[in-house]
Design an enzyme around this catalytic site. Structure first.
Site, PDB file in Angstrom:
ATOM      1  N   MET A 185      -2.846   5.167  -1.584  1.00 38.00           N
ATOM      2  CA  MET A 185      -4.215   4.662  -1.510  1.00 38.00           C
ATOM      3  C   MET A 185      -4.225   3.312  -0.786  1.00 38.00           C
ATOM      4  O   MET A 185      -4.430   2.253  -1.381  1.00 38.00           O
ATOM      5  CB  MET A 185      -4.800   4.521  -2.917  1.00 38.00           C
ATOM      6  CG  MET A 185      -5.040   5.833  -3.622  1.00 38.00           C
ATOM      7  SD  MET A 185      -6.412   6.780  -2.875  1.00 38.00           S
ATOM      8  CE  MET A 185      -5.489   8.156  -2.161  1.00 38.00           C
ATOM      9  N   HIS A 186      -3.996   3.361   0.522  1.00 29.30           N
ATOM     10  CA  HIS A 186      -3.878   2.130   1.305  1.00 29.30           C
ATOM     11  C   HIS A 186      -5.115   1.240   1.143  1.00 29.30           C
ATOM     12  O   HIS A 186      -5.021   0.073   0.748  1.00 29.30           O
ATOM     13  CB  HIS A 186      -3.674   2.470   2.782  1.00 29.30           C
ATOM     14  CG  HIS A 186      -2.438   3.246   3.070  1.00 29.30           C
ATOM     15  ND1 HIS A 186      -1.183   2.685   3.026  1.00 29.30           N
ATOM     16  CD2 HIS A 186      -2.255   4.554   3.412  1.00 29.30           C
ATOM     17  CE1 HIS A 186      -0.276   3.604   3.336  1.00 29.30           C
ATOM     18  NE2 HIS A 186      -0.905   4.743   3.568  1.00 29.30           N
ATOM     19  N   ASP A 187      -6.282   1.782   1.465  1.00 29.91           N
ATOM     20  CA  ASP A 187      -7.493   0.958   1.507  1.00 29.91           C
ATOM     21  C   ASP A 187      -7.922   0.473   0.129  1.00 29.91           C
ATOM     22  O   ASP A 187      -8.536  -0.593  -0.005  1.00 29.91           O
ATOM     23  CB  ASP A 187      -8.634   1.735   2.165  1.00 29.91           C
ATOM     24  CG  ASP A 187      -8.382   1.979   3.642  1.00 29.91           C
ATOM     25  OD1 ASP A 187      -7.592   1.228   4.246  1.00 29.91           O
ATOM     26  OD2 ASP A 187      -8.977   2.920   4.202  1.00 29.91           O
ATOM     27  N   THR A 216       0.816  -1.218   0.000  1.00 29.58           N
ATOM     28  CA  THR A 216       0.000   0.000   0.000  1.00 29.58           C
ATOM     29  C   THR A 216       0.847   1.264   0.000  1.00 29.58           C
ATOM     30  O   THR A 216       0.413   2.296  -0.515  1.00 29.58           O
ATOM     31  CB  THR A 216      -0.980   0.032   1.184  1.00 29.58           C
ATOM     32  OG1 THR A 216      -0.281   0.239   2.414  1.00 29.58           O
ATOM     33  CG2 THR A 216      -1.782  -1.258   1.270  1.00 29.58           C
ATOM     34  N   CYS A 263      -6.192  -0.759  -2.064  1.00 27.45           N
ATOM     35  CA  CYS A 263      -5.484  -1.983  -2.455  1.00 27.45           C
ATOM     36  C   CYS A 263      -6.314  -3.231  -2.190  1.00 27.45           C
ATOM     37  O   CYS A 263      -6.256  -4.195  -2.968  1.00 27.45           O
ATOM     38  CB  CYS A 263      -4.155  -2.079  -1.712  1.00 27.45           C
ATOM     39  SG  CYS A 263      -2.858  -1.051  -2.412  1.00 27.45           S
TER      40      CYS A 263
END
Length: 304
Positions: free
Chosen positions: A232-234, A191, A236
């Protein structure tokens, strides 16, 4: 055939992008959303989730979940997402309300009434999932797999070793990783590289209404910058569901540290098998960054 999913979230600016993808990726069918305390309080994450569902006129039920971690006080990420959790955009008023049942009950009911096992996607702390497994352990047979945004095989982003979602409720995460569920872990190893580039971010206001809204939110997001790119961690976790070929996964044993003075919330990812324990998760260790960026642009373009 679209894949039915339940999304547990704590919006959160990057959560907004993930929710957009969950709604508009043609491979997925979002059947239920639940909220949890994490980036901000559960009252705020619930309000934010309802605002997003109203913005997209999405006919998806939402249930409010846990207001606190299982045993610890809540530590939020308002410094990253702003005090409201979604600073930067003025959403219109609406009359939407959450379901009159807690998140773990709503998830249980959706699982038990489904014609086939459902994929759970958790992009916040794992408190609701741990409560579900505690109250209704039989539900594991109705869960196809659990895809999480959380953890790290290396450095953390909340403490030196711990990633935020796991660090906020290590006891919940430990229970989940020892549940026997099939788990896909999309952690910081991928992420932190999942950037939306500055040149793409600049085009968002001219793309569609979703682009305008996301651009306004992203301008207040403190995980990168509009000039150098945003992590854009979430998103992923949704990307893996829609395009798993973008990721390189490895079966690993993952343990969550709950006792360490300095290391609580650390995910111990045994990449080399030194602990002699059977793998309990598929851990994402690499990502096709350009492919991720293309996919993200395509799915955001599908939104109104």
């Amino acid at each position: 055939m679209r894949l039915p999913i339940i999304l547990d979230t704590d919006p959160g600016i990057d959560d907004a992008a993930a929710i957009a993808a969950a709604l508009f990726a043609p491979e997925l069918e979002l059947q239920l959303m639940t909220t949890v305390a994490g980036n901000v309080s559960v009252e705020k994450t619930t309000r934010n989730a309802l605002q997003l569902l109203h913005f997209w006129n999405a006919d998806v039920p939402l249930a409010q979940g846990a207001s606190m971690p299982l045993v610890r006080p809540l530590r939020d990420a308002a410094s990253v997402h702003g005090e409201s959790g979604m600073e930067g955009y003025d959403f219109v008023e609406h009359q939407r309300q959450p379901l009159a049942k807690p998140a773990f009950q709503a998830i249980r009911d959706a699982l038990m009434h489904a014609a086939e096992p459902i994929t759970l996607v958790a992009i916040g702390p794992l408190t609701n999932i741990a409560l579900l497994l505690t109250q209704y352990p039989e539900c594991v047979f109705n869960i196809r797999r659990l895809v999480i945004m959380g953890g790290s095989a290396g450095r953390g982003n909340f403490t030196p070793n711990a990633e935020f979602n796991i660090a906020i409720d290590p006891e919940a995460a430990a229970k989940v990783f020892h549940s026997g569920l099939e788990i896909v872990m999309c952690g910081l190893d991928v992420t932190n590289r999942a950037l939306l580039a500055a040149d793409y971010l600049a085009t968002l206001p001219t793309l569609n209404q979703t682009g305008k809204m996301l651009h306004a939110l992203f301008s207040h997001y403190r995980s990168g910058s509009m000039s150098s790119g945003l992590r854009m961690h979430d998103l992923c976790a949704i990307a893996w569901l829609a395009c798993p070929e973008l990721f390189t996964l490895q079966p690993c044993f993952v343990a969550v540290e709950t006792q360490g003075t300095w290391t609580a919330g650390t995910t111990v990812v045994d990449i080399e098998g030194r602990l002699g324990q059977p793998a309990n998760a598929l851990v994402a260790l690499d990502i096709d960054v350009e492919g991720f960026q293309r996919w993200a642009a395509e799915v955001i373009a599908l939104a109104p």
